[in-house]
Design an enzyme around this catalytic site. Structure first.
Site, PDB file in Angstrom:
ATOM      1  N   THR A 105       0.937  -1.249  -0.182  1.00 12.97           N
ATOM      2  CA  THR A 105      -0.147  -0.215  -0.334  1.00 12.97           C
ATOM      3  C   THR A 105       0.826   0.724  -0.321  1.00 12.97           C
ATOM      4  O   THR A 105       1.732   1.012   0.480  1.00 12.97           O
ATOM      5  CB  THR A 105      -0.642  -0.023   1.434  1.00 12.97           C
ATOM      6  OG1 THR A 105       0.496   0.500   2.608  1.00 12.97           O
ATOM      7  CG2 THR A 105      -1.635  -1.463   1.250  1.00 12.97           C
ATOM      8  N   GLY A 106       0.285   2.419  -0.418  1.00 16.86           N
ATOM      9  CA  GLY A 106       1.560   3.768  -0.333  1.00 16.86           C
ATOM     10  C   GLY A 106       1.883   4.321  -1.703  1.00 16.86           C
ATOM     11  O   GLY A 106       2.304   4.713  -1.931  1.00 16.86           O
ATOM     12  N   CYS A 107       2.136   2.920  -2.463  1.00 17.26           N
ATOM     13  CA  CYS A 107       2.733   3.634  -4.132  1.00 17.26           C
ATOM     14  C   CYS A 107       1.346   3.604  -4.560  1.00 17.26           C
ATOM     15  O   CYS A 107       0.337   3.194  -4.440  1.00 17.26           O
ATOM     16  CB  CYS A 107       2.757   2.425  -4.445  1.00 17.26           C
ATOM     17  SG  CYS A 107       4.448   1.919  -3.403  1.00 17.26           S
ATOM     18  N   THR A 108       1.793   4.413  -5.139  1.00 19.84           N
ATOM     19  CA  THR A 108       0.842   4.712  -7.223  1.00 19.84           C
ATOM     20  C   THR A 108       1.177   3.790  -8.014  1.00 19.84           C
ATOM     21  O   THR A 108      -0.045   3.533  -8.221  1.00 19.84           O
ATOM     22  CB  THR A 108       1.185   6.435  -8.169  1.00 19.84           C
ATOM     23  OG1 THR A 108       1.711   7.078  -6.825  1.00 19.84           O
ATOM     24  CG2 THR A 108       1.054   6.424  -8.719  1.00 19.84           C
ATOM     25  N   ALA A 109       1.844   3.171  -8.488  1.00 23.37           N
ATOM     26  CA  ALA A 109       1.925   1.579  -9.165  1.00 23.37           C
ATOM     27  C   ALA A 109       1.139   0.842  -7.325  1.00 23.37           C
ATOM     28  O   ALA A 109       1.832   0.589  -6.884  1.00 23.37           O
ATOM     29  CB  ALA A 109       3.090   1.987  -9.650  1.00 23.37           C
TER      30      ALA A 109
END
Length: 212
Positions: A105-109
């Site tokens: 979690t927390g990643c744009t991708a």
């Protein structure tokens, strides 16, 4: 005193002279003192050798090598190309591990991460992403941390990765891509910590309840 004297603890003259005293207590106190001082020097010499031959951790050596590789590229576009090159080297991800529990979690991708401990106690990672740039980041992290001891994984800091300087010049999305380093590394560490805790829990002796 030359190196041969330091290495043996006795000079040739003193060593030859010791042969006429069969009982060590008969050796004159002045010579006993010299031998004691030489033994102290030998102990110090050995201690210094132990300090000099100590090695840095596996992950630290890998990180230093990778950082040197990226910092040697002065143009941002060249660093991006190197990331894409590492993206191509990322091992295939097991489709059975592409589950919500392995989503970072927390990643744009979209990023998937699978972590396990091997039979030697090393930490093994498998990572994948739908973004080629993020895959490059993942591949670099795998290169540094895969197979390292859990303690090495937990000691790694996001600031250490900044030495690679790969976030500079990546355009308006640079900040989110740099955050990918932190998010993926943090997930690696949390899951490693959980696996170590589970391994230690299983290793604890089970208390048997004896019914009366």
């Amino acid at each position: 005193m030359d190196s041969a004297t330091l290495g043996t603890g006795y000079s040739c003259t003193l060593t030859a002279g010791f042969s006429k005293w069969r009982n060590p207590s008969q050796i004159p106190r002045s010579i006993q003192f010299v031998r004691h001082q030489q033994n102290k020097r030998n102990l110090l010499f050995k201690s210094l050798k132990c300090v000099l031959i100590s090695h840095p951790s596996l992950a630290a050596v890998r990180l230093r090598s990778l950082a040197s590789e990226f910092t040697g590229l002065t143009e941002p576009i060249d660093r991006v190309k190197r990331l894409l090159h590492y993206a191509e080297l990322l091992p295939p991800f097991d489709e059975s591990a592409r589950v919500p529990a392995n989503r970072v979690t927390g990643c744009t991708a979209e990023v998937w991460l699978d972590v396990r401990l091997d039979e030697f106690g090393g930490t093994r990672f498998a990572v994948d992403s739908d973004s080629e740039i993020t895959k490059g980041f993942c591949s670099c992290l795998i290169r540094v941390l895969d197979g390292a001891a859990p303690e090495e994984v937990l000691k790694m800091k996001a600031e250490d990765l900044m030495e690679m300087n790969v976030g500079v010049g990546l355009g308006v999305r640079a900040h989110s891509r740099v955050n990918a380093w932190h998010n993926i590394l943090t997930s690696m560490q949390k899951r490693t910590e959980a696996l170590v805790a589970e391994r230690e829990r299983r290793a604890e002796p089970q208390t048997q309840v004896v019914s009366g």
